[in-house]
Design a protein around this motif. Structure first.
Motif, PDB file in Angstrom:
ATOM      1  N   GLY A 122      23.398  -4.765 -48.216  1.00  0.00           N
ATOM      2  CA  GLY A 122      23.825  -5.182 -46.104  1.00  0.00           C
ATOM      3  C   GLY A 122      24.305  -4.162 -45.640  1.00  0.00           C
ATOM      4  N   TRP A 123      25.438  -3.193 -46.529  1.00  0.00           N
ATOM      5  CA  TRP A 123      25.770  -2.206 -45.886  1.00  0.00           C
ATOM      6  C   TRP A 123      25.031  -1.000 -46.620  1.00  0.00           C
ATOM      7  CZ3 TRP A 123      26.645   2.043 -49.370  1.00  0.00           C
ATOM      8  CH2 TRP A 123      27.613   3.166 -48.211  1.00  0.00           C
ATOM      9  N   MET A 124      23.502  -0.779 -47.694  1.00  0.00           N
ATOM     10  CA  MET A 124      23.114   0.012 -47.471  1.00  0.00           C
ATOM     11  C   MET A 124      21.772  -0.375 -47.003  1.00  0.00           C
ATOM     12  SD  MET A 124      22.615  -0.411 -51.868  1.00  0.00           S
ATOM     13  CE  MET A 124      23.773   1.021 -52.999  1.00  0.00           C
ATOM     14  N   PHE A 125      21.432  -1.611 -46.514  1.00  0.00           N
ATOM     15  CA  PHE A 125      20.814  -1.463 -45.087  1.00  0.00           C
ATOM     16  C   PHE A 125      20.670  -1.278 -43.784  1.00  0.00           C
ATOM     17  CE2 PHE A 125      18.507  -3.506 -41.401  1.00  0.00           C
ATOM     18  CZ  PHE A 125      16.961  -3.229 -42.479  1.00  0.00           C
ATOM     19  N   THR A 126      22.556  -1.117 -43.837  1.00  0.00           N
ATOM     20  CA  THR A 126      22.581  -1.314 -42.002  1.00  0.00           C
ATOM     21  C   THR A 126      23.163   0.358 -42.204  1.00  0.00           C
ATOM     22  OG1 THR A 126      23.788  -3.239 -42.032  1.00  0.00           O
ATOM     23  CG2 THR A 126      24.964  -1.484 -40.871  1.00  0.00           C
ATOM     24  N   SER A 127      23.274   0.872 -43.078  1.00  0.00           N
ATOM     25  CA  SER A 127      23.470   2.554 -43.490  1.00  0.00           C
ATOM     26  C   SER A 127      22.336   3.652 -42.999  1.00  0.00           C
ATOM     27  CB  SER A 127      24.405   3.087 -44.498  1.00  0.00           C
ATOM     28  OG  SER A 127      24.856   4.480 -44.308  1.00  0.00           O
ATOM     29  N   MET A 128      20.871   3.087 -43.737  1.00  0.00           N
ATOM     30  CA  MET A 128      19.787   3.834 -44.058  1.00  0.00           C
ATOM     31  C   MET A 128      18.933   2.964 -42.660  1.00  0.00           C
ATOM     32  SD  MET A 128      18.232   5.383 -45.505  1.00  0.00           S
ATOM     33  CE  MET A 128      16.556   6.451 -46.097  1.00  0.00           C
ATOM     34  N   ARG A 129      19.542   2.143 -42.151  1.00  0.00           N
ATOM     35  CA  ARG A 129      18.539   1.994 -40.576  1.00  0.00           C
ATOM     36  C   ARG A 129      19.276   3.035 -40.178  1.00  0.00           C
ATOM     37  NH1 ARG A 129      20.113  -2.680 -36.957  1.00  0.00           N
ATOM     38  NH2 ARG A 129      22.043  -1.877 -37.299  1.00  0.00           N
ATOM     39  N   GLN A 130      21.157   2.989 -39.292  1.00  0.00           N
ATOM     40  CA  GLN A 130      21.417   4.363 -38.682  1.00  0.00           C
ATOM     41  C   GLN A 130      20.472   5.435 -38.787  1.00  0.00           C
ATOM     42  OE1 GLN A 130      23.387   2.914 -36.423  1.00  0.00           O
ATOM     43  NE2 GLN A 130      23.314   5.004 -35.620  1.00  0.00           N
ATOM     44  N   TYR A 131      21.622   5.897 -40.300  1.00  0.00           N
ATOM     45  CA  TYR A 131      20.170   7.326 -40.246  1.00  0.00           C
ATOM     46  C   TYR A 131      18.597   6.909 -39.907  1.00  0.00           C
ATOM     47  CZ  TYR A 131      18.759  11.161 -42.832  1.00  0.00           C
ATOM     48  OH  TYR A 131      18.332  12.261 -42.955  1.00  0.00           O
ATOM     49  N   VAL A 132      18.210   6.717 -39.923  1.00  0.00           N
ATOM     50  CA  VAL A 132      16.781   6.412 -39.332  1.00  0.00           C
ATOM     51  C   VAL A 132      16.898   6.507 -37.701  1.00  0.00           C
ATOM     52  CG1 VAL A 132      14.849   5.285 -39.275  1.00  0.00           C
ATOM     53  CG2 VAL A 132      16.143   5.598 -40.920  1.00  0.00           C
ATOM     54  N   ILE A 133      17.436   5.227 -37.468  1.00  0.00           N
ATOM     55  CA  ILE A 133      17.008   6.004 -36.010  1.00  0.00           C
ATOM     56  C   ILE A 133      17.970   6.641 -35.864  1.00  0.00           C
ATOM     57  CG2 ILE A 133      19.252   4.601 -33.675  1.00  0.00           C
ATOM     58  CD1 ILE A 133      18.771   1.939 -35.434  1.00  0.00           C
ATOM     59  N   THR A 134      18.897   7.282 -36.011  1.00  0.00           N
ATOM     60  CA  THR A 134      19.616   8.857 -35.485  1.00  0.00           C
ATOM     61  C   THR A 134      18.831  10.091 -35.304  1.00  0.00           C
ATOM     62  OG1 THR A 134      21.724   8.414 -36.173  1.00  0.00           O
ATOM     63  CG2 THR A 134      21.331   9.927 -36.024  1.00  0.00           C
ATOM     64  N   LEU A 135      17.657  10.345 -36.940  1.00  0.00           N
ATOM     65  CA  LEU A 135      16.552  10.835 -37.096  1.00  0.00           C
ATOM     66  C   LEU A 135      15.824  10.373 -36.073  1.00  0.00           C
ATOM     67  CD1 LEU A 135      15.961  12.834 -38.661  1.00  0.00           C
ATOM     68  CD2 LEU A 135      15.011  10.970 -40.959  1.00  0.00           C
ATOM     69  N   PHE A 136      15.491   9.379 -35.463  1.00  0.00           N
ATOM     70  CA  PHE A 136      14.020   9.462 -34.987  1.00  0.00           C
ATOM     71  C   PHE A 136      14.337   9.040 -33.536  1.00  0.00           C
ATOM     72  CE2 PHE A 136      11.595   5.762 -37.335  1.00  0.00           C
ATOM     73  CZ  PHE A 136      11.375   7.072 -38.392  1.00  0.00           C
ATOM     74  N   ASN A 137      15.740   9.670 -32.974  1.00  0.00           N
ATOM     75  CA  ASN A 137      16.031   9.971 -32.004  1.00  0.00           C
ATOM     76  C   ASN A 137      16.547  10.874 -31.371  1.00  0.00           C
ATOM     77  OD1 ASN A 137      16.604   6.851 -30.656  1.00  0.00           O
ATOM     78  ND2 ASN A 137      18.278   6.863 -30.648  1.00  0.00           N
ATOM     79  N   SER A 138      16.324  11.875 -32.425  1.00  0.00           N
ATOM     80  CA  SER A 138      16.905  13.280 -32.424  1.00  0.00           C
ATOM     81  C   SER A 138      14.936  13.802 -32.511  1.00  0.00           C
ATOM     82  CB  SER A 138      17.469  14.223 -33.942  1.00  0.00           C
ATOM     83  OG  SER A 138      16.703  13.733 -34.842  1.00  0.00           O
ATOM     84  N   ILE A 139      14.258  13.228 -32.549  1.00  0.00           N
ATOM     85  CA  ILE A 139      12.552  13.901 -32.804  1.00  0.00           C
ATOM     86  C   ILE A 139      12.834  13.984 -31.320  1.00  0.00           C
ATOM     87  CG2 ILE A 139      10.037  13.043 -32.681  1.00  0.00           C
ATOM     88  CD1 ILE A 139      11.055  11.806 -34.653  1.00  0.00           C
ATOM     89  N   PRO A 140      12.980  13.816 -29.577  1.00  0.00           N
ATOM     90  CA  PRO A 140      12.148  14.470 -28.559  1.00  0.00           C
ATOM     91  C   PRO A 140      13.207  15.645 -28.677  1.00  0.00           C
ATOM     92  CG  PRO A 140      12.525  12.172 -28.491  1.00  0.00           C
ATOM     93  CD  PRO A 140      13.246  11.985 -30.184  1.00  0.00           C
ATOM     94  N   GLY A 141      14.015  15.885 -28.746  1.00  0.00           N
ATOM     95  CA  GLY A 141      15.110  17.382 -29.276  1.00  0.00           C
ATOM     96  C   GLY A 141      14.582  18.313 -29.976  1.00  0.00           C
ATOM     97  N   ILE A 142      14.004  17.895 -30.477  1.00  0.00           N
ATOM     98  CA  ILE A 142      12.999  18.971 -31.626  1.00  0.00           C
ATOM     99  C   ILE A 142      12.062  19.546 -31.284  1.00  0.00           C
ATOM    100  CG2 ILE A 142      12.278  19.586 -34.129  1.00  0.00           C
ATOM    101  CD1 ILE A 142      13.969  17.071 -35.269  1.00  0.00           C
TER     102      ILE A 142
END
Length: 87
Positions: A67-87
């Motif tokens: 559960g912790w691994m999934f939450t950590s990976m999900r948060q990383y992917v959300i952060t990565l996707f949210n940074s796409i418009p700024g790129i």
């Protein structure tokens, strides 16, 4: 996309991989060391003896920390996707 942004994304990704794999690999390493010491003290040289304890340990760690691994990976992917418009 600048070099700094690219390096930042790569650095975060590598850190994420290390953070997620360290508990599993650490537990497997400790169990493997314990079984190796047991084999050395009892003179049992069966190569397949280490397989089952390591497999069960890895499954247990994944069950406990999944559960912790999934939450950590999900948060990383959300952060990565949210940074796409700024790129």
């Amino acid at each position: 996309m600048s070099i700094e942004q690219t390096l930042g994304i790569m650095q975060q990704g590598i850190f994420q991989v290390f953070k997620l794999t360290a508990p599993v690999l650490g537990a497997a390493l400790i169990v493997g060391l314990i079984v190796a010491i047991f084999q050395a003290t009892t003179s049992i040289q069966e190569q397949t003896l280490t397989f089952l304890p390591k497999l069960l340990t890895i499954l247990l760690v994944l069950a406990l920390l999944g559960g912790w691994m999934f939450t950590s990976m999900r948060q990383y992917v959300i952060t990565l996707f949210n940074s796409i418009p700024g790129i």
